[in-house]
Design a protein around this motif. Sequence first.
Motif, PDB file in Angstrom:
ATOM      1  N   TRP A   1       0.849  -1.189   0.000  1.00 27.47           N
ATOM      2  CA  TRP A   1       0.000   0.000   0.000  1.00 27.47           C
ATOM      3  C   TRP A   1       0.885   1.240   0.000  1.00 27.47           C
ATOM      4  CZ3 TRP A   1      -4.683  -0.419   3.877  1.00 27.47           C
ATOM      5  CH2 TRP A   1      -5.457  -1.545   3.545  1.00 27.47           C
ATOM      6  N   ARG A   2       0.290   2.368  -0.271  1.00 26.17           N
ATOM      7  CA  ARG A   2       1.044   3.627  -0.208  1.00 26.17           C
ATOM      8  C   ARG A   2       1.170   4.034   1.253  1.00 26.17           C
ATOM      9  NH1 ARG A   2      -1.734   9.524  -0.808  1.00 26.17           N
ATOM     10  NH2 ARG A   2      -3.552   8.785   0.295  1.00 26.17           N
ATOM     11  N   PHE A   3       2.228   4.769   1.556  1.00 27.00           N
ATOM     12  CA  PHE A   3       2.429   5.311   2.897  1.00 27.00           C
ATOM     13  C   PHE A   3       2.284   6.824   2.848  1.00 27.00           C
ATOM     14  CE2 PHE A   3       5.289   7.386   5.964  1.00 27.00           C
ATOM     15  CZ  PHE A   3       4.610   7.040   7.115  1.00 27.00           C
ATOM     16  N   LEU A   4       1.638   7.378   3.876  1.00 21.26           N
ATOM     17  CA  LEU A   4       1.495   8.822   3.972  1.00 21.26           C
ATOM     18  C   LEU A   4       1.764   9.263   5.403  1.00 21.26           C
ATOM     19  CD1 LEU A   4      -0.014  11.399   2.315  1.00 21.26           C
ATOM     20  CD2 LEU A   4      -1.452  11.067   4.313  1.00 21.26           C
ATOM     21  N   ASP A   5       2.675  10.203   5.568  1.00 26.97           N
ATOM     22  CA  ASP A   5       2.925  10.836   6.861  1.00 26.97           C
ATOM     23  C   ASP A   5       2.123  12.129   6.838  1.00 26.97           C
ATOM     24  OD1 ASP A   5       4.175  12.807   8.677  1.00 26.97           O
ATOM     25  OD2 ASP A   5       5.563  11.157   9.098  1.00 26.97           O
ATOM     26  N   LEU A   6       1.084  12.212   7.659  1.00 29.95           N
ATOM     27  CA  LEU A   6       0.178  13.352   7.627  1.00 29.95           C
ATOM     28  C   LEU A   6       0.892  14.670   7.930  1.00 29.95           C
ATOM     29  CD1 LEU A   6      -2.861  13.840   7.058  1.00 29.95           C
ATOM     30  CD2 LEU A   6      -3.133  14.019   9.529  1.00 29.95           C
ATOM     31  N   ASP A   7       1.826  14.669   8.872  1.00 30.96           N
ATOM     32  CA  ASP A   7       2.558  15.903   9.165  1.00 30.96           C
ATOM     33  C   ASP A   7       3.356  16.372   7.954  1.00 30.96           C
ATOM     34  OD1 ASP A   7       1.570  16.159  11.727  1.00 30.96           O
ATOM     35  OD2 ASP A   7       3.389  15.444  12.727  1.00 30.96           O
ATOM     36  N   HIS A   8       3.974  15.450   7.237  1.00 33.14           N
ATOM     37  CA  HIS A   8       4.731  15.837   6.041  1.00 33.14           C
ATOM     38  C   HIS A   8       3.808  16.405   4.975  1.00 33.14           C
ATOM     39  CE1 HIS A   8       8.227  12.936   7.173  1.00 33.14           C
ATOM     40  NE2 HIS A   8       8.281  14.077   7.830  1.00 33.14           N
ATOM     41  N   ARG A   9       2.628  15.801   4.827  1.00 29.34           N
ATOM     42  CA  ARG A   9       1.669  16.323   3.850  1.00 29.34           C
ATOM     43  C   ARG A   9       1.267  17.751   4.223  1.00 29.34           C
ATOM     44  NH1 ARG A   9      -3.873  13.599   1.724  1.00 29.34           N
ATOM     45  NH2 ARG A   9      -2.541  12.946   0.023  1.00 29.34           N
ATOM     46  N   ILE A  10       1.010  17.986   5.489  1.00 31.04           N
ATOM     47  CA  ILE A  10       0.618  19.325   5.942  1.00 31.04           C
ATOM     48  C   ILE A  10       1.741  20.322   5.660  1.00 31.04           C
ATOM     49  CG2 ILE A  10       0.172  20.726   8.007  1.00 31.04           C
ATOM     50  CD1 ILE A  10      -1.397  18.226   9.086  1.00 31.04           C
ATOM     51  N   GLU A  11       2.974  19.939   5.956  1.00 26.75           N
ATOM     52  CA  GLU A  11       4.101  20.839   5.695  1.00 26.75           C
ATOM     53  C   GLU A  11       4.223  21.159   4.211  1.00 26.75           C
ATOM     54  OE1 GLU A  11       7.121  19.972   9.407  1.00 26.75           O
ATOM     55  OE2 GLU A  11       7.333  18.727   7.614  1.00 26.75           O
ATOM     56  N   GLU A  12       4.024  20.171   3.366  1.00 21.69           N
ATOM     57  CA  GLU A  12       4.087  20.409   1.920  1.00 21.69           C
ATOM     58  C   GLU A  12       2.963  21.336   1.461  1.00 21.69           C
ATOM     59  OE1 GLU A  12       4.041  16.586  -0.005  1.00 21.69           O
ATOM     60  OE2 GLU A  12       5.993  16.039   0.827  1.00 21.69           O
ATOM     61  N   GLU A  13       1.757  21.070   1.915  1.00 23.64           N
ATOM     62  CA  GLU A  13       0.610  21.875   1.489  1.00 23.64           C
ATOM     63  C   GLU A  13       0.671  23.302   2.026  1.00 23.64           C
ATOM     64  OE1 GLU A  13      -2.852  19.598   2.595  1.00 23.64           O
ATOM     65  OE2 GLU A  13      -2.595  18.228   0.898  1.00 23.64           O
ATOM     66  N   GLN A  14       1.130  23.462   3.256  1.00 21.89           N
ATOM     67  CA  GLN A  14       1.205  24.785   3.873  1.00 21.89           C
ATOM     68  C   GLN A  14       2.501  25.515   3.520  1.00 21.89           C
ATOM     69  OE1 GLN A  14      -1.376  26.184   5.801  1.00 21.89           O
ATOM     70  NE2 GLN A  14      -2.428  24.396   4.945  1.00 21.89           N
TER      71      GLN A  14
ATOM     72  N   SER B   1      -7.149  18.597  10.833  1.00 23.33           N
ATOM     73  CA  SER B   1      -8.461  17.969  10.638  1.00 23.33           C
ATOM     74  C   SER B   1      -8.876  17.990   9.176  1.00 23.33           C
ATOM     75  CB  SER B   1      -9.524  18.670  11.499  1.00 23.33           C
ATOM     76  OG  SER B   1      -9.282  18.422  12.864  1.00 23.33           O
ATOM     77  N   GLU B   2      -8.590  19.076   8.489  1.00 22.11           N
ATOM     78  CA  GLU B   2      -8.898  19.163   7.054  1.00 22.11           C
ATOM     79  C   GLU B   2      -8.052  18.169   6.262  1.00 22.11           C
ATOM     80  OE1 GLU B   2      -8.398  23.316   6.130  1.00 22.11           O
ATOM     81  OE2 GLU B   2     -10.080  23.879   7.434  1.00 22.11           O
ATOM     82  N   ALA B   3      -6.792  18.008   6.653  1.00 19.71           N
ATOM     83  CA  ALA B   3      -5.925  17.037   5.975  1.00 19.71           C
ATOM     84  C   ALA B   3      -6.430  15.611   6.206  1.00 19.71           C
ATOM     85  CB  ALA B   3      -4.482  17.187   6.469  1.00 19.71           C
ATOM     86  N   ILE B   4      -6.947  15.339   7.388  1.00 23.89           N
ATOM     87  CA  ILE B   4      -7.525  14.021   7.679  1.00 23.89           C
ATOM     88  C   ILE B   4      -8.754  13.786   6.799  1.00 23.89           C
ATOM     89  CG2 ILE B   4      -8.802  12.705   9.444  1.00 23.89           C
ATOM     90  CD1 ILE B   4      -6.737  13.829  11.484  1.00 23.89           C
ATOM     91  N   GLN B   5      -9.600  14.804   6.666  1.00 22.09           N
ATOM     92  CA  GLN B   5     -10.784  14.678   5.800  1.00 22.09           C
ATOM     93  C   GLN B   5     -10.372  14.342   4.367  1.00 22.09           C
ATOM     94  OE1 GLN B   5     -13.448  14.092   7.862  1.00 22.09           O
ATOM     95  NE2 GLN B   5     -14.560  15.161   6.255  1.00 22.09           N
ATOM     96  N   HIS B   6      -9.349  15.000   3.885  1.00 19.90           N
ATOM     97  CA  HIS B   6      -8.858  14.750   2.526  1.00 19.90           C
ATOM     98  C   HIS B   6      -8.323  13.313   2.401  1.00 19.90           C
ATOM     99  CE1 HIS B   6      -7.282  15.795  -1.407  1.00 19.90           C
ATOM    100  NE2 HIS B   6      -6.136  15.245  -1.049  1.00 19.90           N
ATOM    101  N   LEU B   7      -7.587  12.880   3.396  1.00 20.12           N
ATOM    102  CA  LEU B   7      -7.055  11.519   3.413  1.00 20.12           C
ATOM    103  C   LEU B   7      -8.186  10.497   3.398  1.00 20.12           C
ATOM    104  CD1 LEU B   7      -4.867   9.342   3.834  1.00 20.12           C
ATOM    105  CD2 LEU B   7      -4.880   9.950   6.270  1.00 20.12           C
ATOM    106  N   ILE B   8      -9.205  10.726   4.188  1.00 16.82           N
ATOM    107  CA  ILE B   8     -10.351   9.812   4.249  1.00 16.82           C
ATOM    108  C   ILE B   8     -11.029   9.719   2.884  1.00 16.82           C
ATOM    109  CG2 ILE B   8     -12.681   9.565   5.201  1.00 16.82           C
ATOM    110  CD1 ILE B   8     -11.467  10.608   7.892  1.00 16.82           C
TER     111      ILE B   8
END
Length: 176
Positions: A34-47, A68-75
Motif C-alpha cells: 500500500w502507499r504510505f502517507l505521513d500526515l505531518d509531512h503532507r501538511i508541511e508540503e501543502e502549507q 483535521s482538514e488534511a484528515i478529511q482529505h485523506l479519508i
Amino acid sequence: MILKLKRAPGIYLVGFMGCGKSTVGARLADEIGWRFLDLDHRIEEEQQKSIVSIFEEQGEQAFRQIESEAIQHLIKETYRGRATVAALGGGAFAWPGNRERLEDSGVTIWIDCPFERICSRIANEHHRPLAKDPIRFRELYETRREAYAKADYKIEFDSNDPTEAVQSILALRLLG
C-alpha cells in the motif's frame, strides 16, 4: 480482509510523538503493497512551512484545524480506493471529531511506546513544539493515552527495531 478495510482501505497509526508511527508505517506499507502517507509531512508540503512554524505563527488551534482538514482529505482518498497506511500526528487522534471520522473510514492502531523510550528517541530533536517543556510533555503523554486507548487495535512497541511492530500489526490479520 475485514469489512471496514474493504469499504475504505485505510490503516491509521496513532500514538504519541516519537513512538515510531512514521518508521513503522512506511515499513508496513511496503510489506503489504500500500502507499504510505505521513500526515505531518503532507501538511508541511501543502502549507509550505514546518509544523513548528505553523504552531509559532498561528497557534495550536489553527494547526489542529489544518490537521483535521488534511484528515478529511485523506479519508476521501481511501473511500476512492487508494489503499493507504497513514502515520498521524501525535495529537490528531485526541482532537475532537478526528477519532470518529477515522474509525468510520478504516482501522486505527495505537502504537503504545513507553515514555522513557520516546524521550530517548526525541532527545536531540528540535522540531517538536509540544516537547519543549518536560513537565508538560509528560502530562501530555499521560492525557493522550486515554484517547489512544479508543483505537481499534493496540500494539506495544518497546524496541528500536520497527520490524517487531510491523510483525505485531501483521499478526492482527487485518487483510485476511
